[in-house]
Design a protein around this motif. Sequence first.
Motif, PDB file in Angstrom:
ATOM      1  N   TYR A  74      10.560  19.586   3.881  1.00  0.00           N
ATOM      2  CA  TYR A  74      10.518  19.183   5.280  1.00  0.00           C
ATOM      3  C   TYR A  74       9.129  18.667   5.681  1.00  0.00           C
ATOM      4  CZ  TYR A  74       8.226  23.555   6.728  1.00  0.00           C
ATOM      5  OH  TYR A  74       7.341  24.588   6.898  1.00  0.00           O
ATOM      6  N   LEU A  75       8.072  19.230   5.096  1.00  0.00           N
ATOM      7  CA  LEU A  75       6.722  18.737   5.392  1.00  0.00           C
ATOM      8  C   LEU A  75       6.485  17.374   4.745  1.00  0.00           C
ATOM      9  CD1 LEU A  75       4.570  21.986   5.070  1.00  0.00           C
ATOM     10  CD2 LEU A  75       5.314  20.811   7.158  1.00  0.00           C
ATOM     11  N   ARG A  76       6.993  17.201   3.521  1.00  0.00           N
ATOM     12  CA  ARG A  76       6.868  15.913   2.841  1.00  0.00           C
ATOM     13  C   ARG A  76       7.619  14.834   3.624  1.00  0.00           C
ATOM     14  NH1 ARG A  76       8.137  17.481  -1.713  1.00  0.00           N
ATOM     15  NH2 ARG A  76      10.362  17.011  -1.709  1.00  0.00           N
ATOM     16  N   ALA A  77       8.837  15.151   4.080  1.00  0.00           N
ATOM     17  CA  ALA A  77       9.623  14.184   4.856  1.00  0.00           C
ATOM     18  C   ALA A  77       8.908  13.809   6.151  1.00  0.00           C
ATOM     19  CB  ALA A  77      11.008  14.758   5.161  1.00  0.00           C
ATOM     20  N   GLU A  78       8.304  14.786   6.802  1.00  0.00           N
ATOM     21  CA  GLU A  78       7.563  14.505   8.029  1.00  0.00           C
ATOM     22  C   GLU A  78       6.346  13.622   7.732  1.00  0.00           C
ATOM     23  OE1 GLU A  78       5.855  16.834  11.929  1.00  0.00           O
ATOM     24  OE2 GLU A  78       5.846  17.924  10.026  1.00  0.00           O
ATOM     25  N   ALA A  79       5.607  13.947   6.689  1.00  0.00           N
ATOM     26  CA  ALA A  79       4.432  13.154   6.313  1.00  0.00           C
ATOM     27  C   ALA A  79       4.839  11.733   5.929  1.00  0.00           C
ATOM     28  CB  ALA A  79       3.695  13.826   5.152  1.00  0.00           C
ATOM     29  N   GLN A  80       5.947  11.593   5.213  1.00  0.00           N
ATOM     30  CA  GLN A  80       6.411  10.257   4.832  1.00  0.00           C
ATOM     31  C   GLN A  80       6.884   9.470   6.052  1.00  0.00           C
ATOM     32  OE1 GLN A  80       9.105  11.665   1.778  1.00  0.00           O
ATOM     33  NE2 GLN A  80       7.753  10.923   0.161  1.00  0.00           N
ATOM     34  N   SER A  81       7.506  10.140   7.003  1.00  0.00           N
ATOM     35  CA  SER A  81       7.937   9.473   8.235  1.00  0.00           C
ATOM     36  C   SER A  81       6.736   8.962   9.026  1.00  0.00           C
ATOM     37  CB  SER A  81       8.753  10.430   9.108  1.00  0.00           C
ATOM     38  OG  SER A  81       9.944  10.784   8.465  1.00  0.00           O
ATOM     39  N   SER A 127       3.749   8.311   7.848  1.00  0.00           N
ATOM     40  CA  SER A 127       3.131   7.237   7.066  1.00  0.00           C
ATOM     41  C   SER A 127       3.898   5.940   7.197  1.00  0.00           C
ATOM     42  CB  SER A 127       3.034   7.635   5.598  1.00  0.00           C
ATOM     43  OG  SER A 127       2.208   8.758   5.451  1.00  0.00           O
ATOM     44  N   ALA A 128       5.224   6.011   7.144  1.00  0.00           N
ATOM     45  CA  ALA A 128       6.041   4.804   7.284  1.00  0.00           C
ATOM     46  C   ALA A 128       5.877   4.188   8.670  1.00  0.00           C
ATOM     47  CB  ALA A 128       7.503   5.137   7.015  1.00  0.00           C
ATOM     48  N   GLU A 129       5.802   5.039   9.693  1.00  0.00           N
ATOM     49  CA  GLU A 129       5.608   4.532  11.045  1.00  0.00           C
ATOM     50  C   GLU A 129       4.251   3.835  11.171  1.00  0.00           C
ATOM     51  OE1 GLU A 129       5.863   5.976  15.694  1.00  0.00           O
ATOM     52  OE2 GLU A 129       5.512   7.480  14.135  1.00  0.00           O
ATOM     53  N   SER A 181       0.811  -1.219   0.000  1.00  0.00           N
ATOM     54  CA  SER A 181       0.000   0.000   0.000  1.00  0.00           C
ATOM     55  C   SER A 181       0.848   1.274   0.000  1.00  0.00           C
ATOM     56  CB  SER A 181      -0.981   0.005   1.173  1.00  0.00           C
ATOM     57  OG  SER A 181      -0.305  -0.096   2.404  1.00  0.00           O
ATOM     58  N   LEU A 182       1.925   1.307   0.773  1.00  0.00           N
ATOM     59  CA  LEU A 182       2.766   2.501   0.787  1.00  0.00           C
ATOM     60  C   LEU A 182       3.507   2.670  -0.538  1.00  0.00           C
ATOM     61  CD1 LEU A 182       3.517   4.923   2.475  1.00  0.00           C
ATOM     62  CD2 LEU A 182       5.347   3.573   3.524  1.00  0.00           C
ATOM     63  N   ALA A 183       3.988   1.572  -1.101  1.00  0.00           N
ATOM     64  CA  ALA A 183       4.643   1.631  -2.417  1.00  0.00           C
ATOM     65  C   ALA A 183       3.662   2.082  -3.494  1.00  0.00           C
ATOM     66  CB  ALA A 183       5.240   0.274  -2.771  1.00  0.00           C
ATOM     67  N   ILE A 184       2.413   1.638  -3.391  1.00  0.00           N
ATOM     68  CA  ILE A 184       1.382   2.077  -4.338  1.00  0.00           C
ATOM     69  C   ILE A 184       1.182   3.585  -4.222  1.00  0.00           C
ATOM     70  CG2 ILE A 184      -1.099   1.987  -4.837  1.00  0.00           C
ATOM     71  CD1 ILE A 184      -0.950  -1.035  -4.093  1.00  0.00           C
ATOM     72  N   CYS A 185       1.087   4.083  -3.004  1.00  0.00           N
ATOM     73  CA  CYS A 185       0.893   5.523  -2.808  1.00  0.00           C
ATOM     74  C   CYS A 185       2.094   6.316  -3.326  1.00  0.00           C
ATOM     75  CB  CYS A 185       0.645   5.819  -1.336  1.00  0.00           C
ATOM     76  SG  CYS A 185      -0.928   5.147  -0.741  1.00  0.00           S
ATOM     77  N   GLU A 186       3.295   5.826  -3.095  1.00  0.00           N
ATOM     78  CA  GLU A 186       4.498   6.491  -3.611  1.00  0.00           C
ATOM     79  C   GLU A 186       4.478   6.528  -5.136  1.00  0.00           C
ATOM     80  OE1 GLU A 186       6.894   8.152  -2.241  1.00  0.00           O
ATOM     81  OE2 GLU A 186       6.468   7.734  -0.155  1.00  0.00           O
ATOM     82  N   TYR A 187       4.125   5.417  -5.749  1.00  0.00           N
ATOM     83  CA  TYR A 187       4.052   5.345  -7.211  1.00  0.00           C
ATOM     84  C   TYR A 187       3.015   6.337  -7.745  1.00  0.00           C
ATOM     85  CZ  TYR A 187       3.080   3.579 -11.875  1.00  0.00           C
ATOM     86  OH  TYR A 187       2.876   3.474 -13.233  1.00  0.00           O
ATOM     87  N   LEU A 188       1.859   6.382  -7.114  1.00  0.00           N
ATOM     88  CA  LEU A 188       0.809   7.302  -7.556  1.00  0.00           C
ATOM     89  C   LEU A 188       1.258   8.749  -7.428  1.00  0.00           C
ATOM     90  CD1 LEU A 188      -2.285   5.495  -5.991  1.00  0.00           C
ATOM     91  CD2 LEU A 188      -1.619   5.534  -8.417  1.00  0.00           C
ATOM     92  N   ALA A 189       1.986   9.059  -6.353  1.00  0.00           N
ATOM     93  CA  ALA A 189       2.502  10.423  -6.179  1.00  0.00           C
ATOM     94  C   ALA A 189       3.512  10.762  -7.270  1.00  0.00           C
ATOM     95  CB  ALA A 189       3.134  10.569  -4.797  1.00  0.00           C
TER      96      ALA A 189
END
Length: 113
Positions: free
Chosen positions: A86-93, A95-97, A64-72
């Motif tokens: 910095y906001l994208r990195a925080e959101a990705q962190s 999401s990964a957690e 699911s996370l790889a799918i979302c990354e691909y779609l982005a």
Amino acid sequence: MANKNYSSWSVRAWLVLTAFDLDFEEILIRFDVEDPTFKQQMSQIHANAKVPVLDVGEFKIYDSLAICEYLAQQNPNLALWPKLDYLRAEAQSISAEMHSSFMSLCQLCPMHI
């Protein structure tokens, strides 16, 4: 996708596809007690036999996370992630957690909408 009532993994990718009005065809494969052939059906779609799977033609994305990354990546005009680094990195962190952690929470509060 599996039954979104029982699969938070499936609902995550479905929410992104739906919220951003991306064109996709959903194929529902039940994985409840009434249909014990789930793994068999899924293994015909992808070797890991898990949901969700996004078939983009040349290849399949099965997380699911790889799918979302691909779609982005494929839709940079949509705000799937914040534009600021910095906001994208925080959101990705975050999401990964959520994606890889909270196993106790998942066990104590299983998905059943």
